[in-house]
Design a protein around this motif. Structure first.
Motif, PDB file in Angstrom:
ATOM      1  N   LYS A   5       0.829  -1.198   0.000  1.00 15.36           N
ATOM      2  CA  LYS A   5       0.000   0.000   0.000  1.00 15.36           C
ATOM      3  C   LYS A   5       0.866   1.251   0.000  1.00 15.36           C
ATOM      4  O   LYS A   5       2.018   1.237   0.417  1.00 15.36           O
ATOM      5  N   VAL A   6       0.267   2.332  -0.482  1.00 15.61           N
ATOM      6  CA  VAL A   6       0.947   3.626  -0.453  1.00 15.61           C
ATOM      7  C   VAL A   6       0.695   4.235   0.916  1.00 15.61           C
ATOM      8  O   VAL A   6      -0.329   4.887   1.146  1.00 15.61           O
ATOM      9  N   ASP A   7       1.606   3.995   1.848  1.00 13.44           N
ATOM     10  CA  ASP A   7       1.452   4.546   3.180  1.00 13.44           C
ATOM     11  C   ASP A   7       2.807   4.965   3.722  1.00 13.44           C
ATOM     12  O   ASP A   7       3.830   4.840   3.052  1.00 13.44           O
ATOM     13  N   LEU A 127      15.413  14.695 -11.880  1.00 11.95           N
ATOM     14  CA  LEU A 127      15.681  14.351 -10.488  1.00 11.95           C
ATOM     15  C   LEU A 127      14.407  13.902  -9.778  1.00 11.95           C
ATOM     16  O   LEU A 127      14.456  13.050  -8.885  1.00 11.95           O
ATOM     17  N   LEU A 128      13.261  14.455 -10.163  1.00  8.80           N
ATOM     18  CA  LEU A 128      11.995  13.939  -9.645  1.00  8.80           C
ATOM     19  C   LEU A 128      11.796  12.491 -10.083  1.00  8.80           C
ATOM     20  O   LEU A 128      11.381  11.635  -9.292  1.00  8.80           O
ATOM     21  N   HIS A 129      12.085  12.219 -11.347  1.00  8.50           N
ATOM     22  CA  HIS A 129      11.972  10.845 -11.841  1.00  8.50           C
ATOM     23  C   HIS A 129      12.928   9.921 -11.096  1.00  8.50           C
ATOM     24  O   HIS A 129      12.589   8.763 -10.819  1.00  8.50           O
ATOM     25  N   ALA A 130      14.122  10.416 -10.780  1.00 13.60           N
ATOM     26  CA  ALA A 130      15.106   9.588 -10.080  1.00 13.60           C
ATOM     27  C   ALA A 130      14.656   9.243  -8.667  1.00 13.60           C
ATOM     28  O   ALA A 130      15.092   8.221  -8.106  1.00 13.60           O
ATOM     29  N   MET A 131      13.797  10.045  -8.067  1.00 17.20           N
ATOM     30  CA  MET A 131      13.288   9.735  -6.731  1.00 17.20           C
ATOM     31  C   MET A 131      12.402   8.491  -6.740  1.00 17.20           C
ATOM     32  O   MET A 131      12.198   7.857  -5.702  1.00 17.20           O
ATOM     33  N   VAL A 132      11.872   8.128  -7.914  1.00 12.48           N
ATOM     34  CA  VAL A 132      11.023   6.938  -8.003  1.00 12.48           C
ATOM     35  C   VAL A 132      11.842   5.666  -7.797  1.00 12.48           C
ATOM     36  O   VAL A 132      11.531   4.868  -6.900  1.00 12.48           O
ATOM     37  N   PRO A 133      12.909   5.402  -8.596  1.00 13.58           N
ATOM     38  CA  PRO A 133      13.714   4.205  -8.297  1.00 13.58           C
ATOM     39  C   PRO A 133      14.430   4.288  -6.954  1.00 13.58           C
ATOM     40  O   PRO A 133      14.745   3.260  -6.360  1.00 13.58           O
ATOM     41  N   ASP A 134      14.684   5.503  -6.463  1.00 16.56           N
ATOM     42  CA  ASP A 134      15.314   5.652  -5.146  1.00 16.56           C
ATOM     43  C   ASP A 134      14.446   5.083  -4.035  1.00 16.56           C
ATOM     44  O   ASP A 134      14.949   4.463  -3.100  1.00 16.56           O
ATOM     45  N   ARG A 135      13.123   5.293  -4.122  1.00 16.01           N
ATOM     46  CA  ARG A 135      12.294   5.088  -2.937  1.00 16.01           C
ATOM     47  C   ARG A 135      11.041   4.246  -3.134  1.00 16.01           C
ATOM     48  O   ARG A 135      10.414   3.844  -2.162  1.00 16.01           O
ATOM     49  N   VAL A 136      10.647   3.979  -4.389  1.00 11.96           N
ATOM     50  CA  VAL A 136       9.381   3.288  -4.633  1.00 11.96           C
ATOM     51  C   VAL A 136       9.624   1.795  -4.878  1.00 11.96           C
ATOM     52  O   VAL A 136      10.422   1.437  -5.742  1.00 11.96           O
ATOM     53  N   PRO A 137       8.938   0.901  -4.148  1.00 11.82           N
ATOM     54  CA  PRO A 137       9.080  -0.531  -4.399  1.00 11.82           C
ATOM     55  C   PRO A 137       8.533  -0.916  -5.773  1.00 11.82           C
ATOM     56  O   PRO A 137       7.569  -0.311  -6.259  1.00 11.82           O
ATOM     57  N   GLN A 138       9.129  -1.921  -6.377  1.00 12.11           N
ATOM     58  CA  GLN A 138       8.786  -2.313  -7.742  1.00 12.11           C
ATOM     59  C   GLN A 138       7.287  -2.581  -7.958  1.00 12.11           C
ATOM     60  O   GLN A 138       6.725  -2.149  -8.969  1.00 12.11           O
ATOM     61  N   PRO A 139       6.585  -3.230  -7.025  1.00 12.28           N
ATOM     62  CA  PRO A 139       5.158  -3.494  -7.259  1.00 12.28           C
ATOM     63  C   PRO A 139       4.277  -2.249  -7.285  1.00 12.28           C
ATOM     64  O   PRO A 139       3.110  -2.337  -7.677  1.00 12.28           O
ATOM     65  N   LEU A 140       4.812  -1.095  -6.878  1.00 10.55           N
ATOM     66  CA  LEU A 140       4.029   0.145  -6.894  1.00 10.55           C
ATOM     67  C   LEU A 140       4.474   1.118  -7.984  1.00 10.55           C
ATOM     68  O   LEU A 140       3.983   2.237  -8.045  1.00 10.55           O
ATOM     69  N   GLY A 282      -1.986   2.653 -15.002  1.00  8.73           N
ATOM     70  CA  GLY A 282      -0.873   2.424 -14.092  1.00  8.73           C
ATOM     71  C   GLY A 282      -1.184   1.403 -13.010  1.00  8.73           C
ATOM     72  O   GLY A 282      -0.483   0.390 -12.881  1.00  8.73           O
ATOM     73  N   PRO A 283      -2.246   1.614 -12.201  1.00 10.48           N
ATOM     74  CA  PRO A 283      -2.595   0.607 -11.194  1.00 10.48           C
ATOM     75  C   PRO A 283      -2.908  -0.755 -11.795  1.00 10.48           C
ATOM     76  O   PRO A 283      -2.593  -1.788 -11.201  1.00 10.48           O
ATOM     77  N   LEU A 284      -3.528  -0.771 -13.000  1.00  7.92           N
ATOM     78  CA  LEU A 284      -3.832  -2.051 -13.637  1.00  7.92           C
ATOM     79  C   LEU A 284      -2.551  -2.792 -14.016  1.00  7.92           C
ATOM     80  O   LEU A 284      -2.464  -4.014 -13.861  1.00  7.92           O
ATOM     81  N   SER A 285      -1.536  -2.047 -14.486  1.00  8.41           N
ATOM     82  CA  SER A 285      -0.264  -2.695 -14.822  1.00  8.41           C
ATOM     83  C   SER A 285       0.416  -3.258 -13.582  1.00  8.41           C
ATOM     84  O   SER A 285       1.082  -4.297 -13.642  1.00  8.41           O
ATOM     85  N   ASP A 286       0.246  -2.593 -12.421  1.00 10.76           N
ATOM     86  CA  ASP A 286       0.751  -3.151 -11.161  1.00 10.76           C
ATOM     87  C   ASP A 286       0.019  -4.446 -10.805  1.00 10.76           C
ATOM     88  O   ASP A 286       0.625  -5.427 -10.368  1.00 10.76           O
ATOM     89  N   ARG A 287      -1.289  -4.436 -11.027  1.00  8.77           N
ATOM     90  CA  ARG A 287      -2.096  -5.583 -10.608  1.00  8.77           C
ATOM     91  C   ARG A 287      -1.809  -6.816 -11.460  1.00  8.77           C
ATOM     92  O   ARG A 287      -1.728  -7.938 -10.931  1.00  8.77           O
ATOM     93  N   VAL A 288      -1.651  -6.606 -12.775  1.00  6.06           N
ATOM     94  CA  VAL A 288      -1.393  -7.758 -13.653  1.00  6.06           C
ATOM     95  C   VAL A 288       0.087  -8.067 -13.773  1.00  6.06           C
ATOM     96  O   VAL A 288       0.476  -9.098 -14.323  1.00  6.06           O
ATOM     97  N   GLY A 289       0.942  -7.149 -13.294  1.00  3.91           N
ATOM     98  CA  GLY A 289       2.375  -7.382 -13.325  1.00  3.91           C
ATOM     99  C   GLY A 289       2.985  -7.273 -14.705  1.00  3.91           C
ATOM    100  O   GLY A 289       4.032  -7.869 -14.979  1.00  3.91           O
TER     101      GLY A 289
END
Length: 407
Positions: A5-7, A127-140, A282-289
């Motif tokens: 979850k996004v928390d 640099l905003l885009h770089a914060m995504v691989p820095d901190r976001v888990p792959q399933p999200l 986007g969320p659908l691509s997370d759900r189906v992987g």
């Protein structure tokens, strides 16, 4: 399939990223109209060439700055983290340049200020885009890409609408845009603190790092190369029409001076199409992987949509085109950031990698005005621009299908 979850710290990250994506796109979307209006001030015969000069000069600066900015942030250590200081500083300086644009009186001033704007501004999106691989888990990744993509798309469309409403108040328009850009960066700084990583001593930035920031071997990292190619082709095709949309309405459709009044309608149709697919994809691509199929379908939809204005150079046809291409580009924006994030050669150098990948946005912004200007002057019509968009979007789908390391 289940996903996290996004928390926790991800909550301020997702909304501050989205807000900054919106602010940046708002500025660039409004600039597509404001620069066109300022170019018209230099004469009807010269407007295409002047607009090409302005947009190209800014994009050339972007090409040089983005990878270096990413590499520099990778090796930055501060109490605010690696990325945030550069994002805040770049936004403030960009805002000052936009404020100056409102008071510029000559072509030389406009070109210089627009180049200085891009010099500072290009310390922000990569640099905003770089914060995504820095901190976001792959399933999200898909969810974050969708939020950022939706915010960016909304900002781009609303920026054009905003500029059309303030077409007679150019100074006010540039000033408001400057304020929004700076406010978004301040909120990012206040509500989203990065892990400073002060115990992680980076290597000094050397000429080797600077050079490698502009080149990733396609033989050693083919997924990165194909992801770059897909992003490049899609953005080039899409920019071919968006760069000259005001003039397409004026000259190809034949609306003349009333074209500015049609911009909000075109923007609304585009936003409607993009919103539907961006929110869902986007969320659908997370759900189906899976990611690749979404981006490939996006290119096919954009390509097919160009047939409508080719067959019918009318305002209703343009509305159908922007709605359908919006559907496709909405899917693309929602999932592409996740695709390129998974294709990065190294997470440790994600800033440099994202900066290089963002050249696939900056370079098309350079080529599209030049190519569009050449095509319009050669054929004395805007019809070939739609044909180019068709071909490039289809090739983008083929390129993304070759990214084997991303499902």
């Amino acid at each position: 399939m289940s996903r996290p979850k996004v928390d926790g710290p991800l909550r301020p990250l997702i909304w501050t990223l989205g807000l900054n994506g919106f602010a940046q796109a708002l500025v660039l979307g409004a600039a597509s109209i404001l620069l066109g209006l300022e170019a018209m001030g230099f004469g009807e015969e010269d407007k295409v060439g002047v607009l090409a000069l302005l947009t190209t000069s800014g994009a050339v600066v972007s090409m040089v700055v983005q990878p270096f900015a990413g590499a520099l942030s990778d090796r930055t250590r501060s109490r605010f983290g690696r990325r945030v200081p550069w994002i805040l500083g770049g936004s403030v300086l960009s805002g000052l340049c936009l404020f100056g644009m409102g008071g510029a009186t000559g072509l030389g001033q406009l070109v210089v200020l627009w180049m200085l704007f891009h010099l500072a501004f290009n310390f922000v999106p990569g640099l905003l885009h770089a914060m995504v691989p820095d901190r976001v888990p792959q399933p999200l990744l898909g969810t974050f890409a969708a939020v950022y993509g939706a915010a960016s798309l909304a900002g781009g469309i609303l920026g054009a609408v905003f500029a059309s409403f303030l077409a007679d108040y150019v100074f006010l328009a540039w000033t408001v845009l400057a304020g929004v850009l700076v406010l978004a960066a301040v909120l990012l700084t206040v509500f989203n603190r990065e892990d400073p990583g002060l115990d992680d001593e980076p290597e000094p930035l050397t000429w080797k790092h600077f050079r490698s920031a502009y080149w990733v071997s396609p033989t050693r990292h083919p997924d990165f190369a194909w992801a770059f190619a897909g992003r490049f082709l899609m953005n080039l095709g899409y920019a071919m029409t968006t760069t000259y949309m005001l003039y397409i309405l004026q000259d190809y459709v034949g609306l003349g001076e009333s074209a500015v009044g049609a911009v909000p309608l075109v923007g609304a149709a585009t936003l409607l199409g993009m919103t539907v697919t961006t929110v869902l994809s986007g969320p659908l691509s997370d759900r189906v992987g899976r990611r690749r199929v979404f981006v490939a379908v996006a290119g096919a939809i954009v390509a097919a949509s160009t047939v409508v204005p080719l067959l019918s150079p009318t305002l209703p046809a343009i509305i159908v085109f922007v709605f359908c291409s919006g559907l496709g580009f909405g899917i693309y924006q929602a999932v592409d950031l996740a695709v390129v994030t998974e294709a990065l050669p190294s997470r440790e150098d994600s800033g440099a990698g994202m900066g290089l990948l963002n050249l696939a946005v900056a370079v098309p912004a350079t080529i599209a005005p030049l190519a569009g200007s050449a095509v319009v002057h050669a054929f004395d019509t805007y019809a070939p621009i739609f044909l180019l968009t068709l071909v490039l979007s289809a090739l983008s789908s083929l390129a993304v299908s070759r990214v084997k390391g991303v499902r």
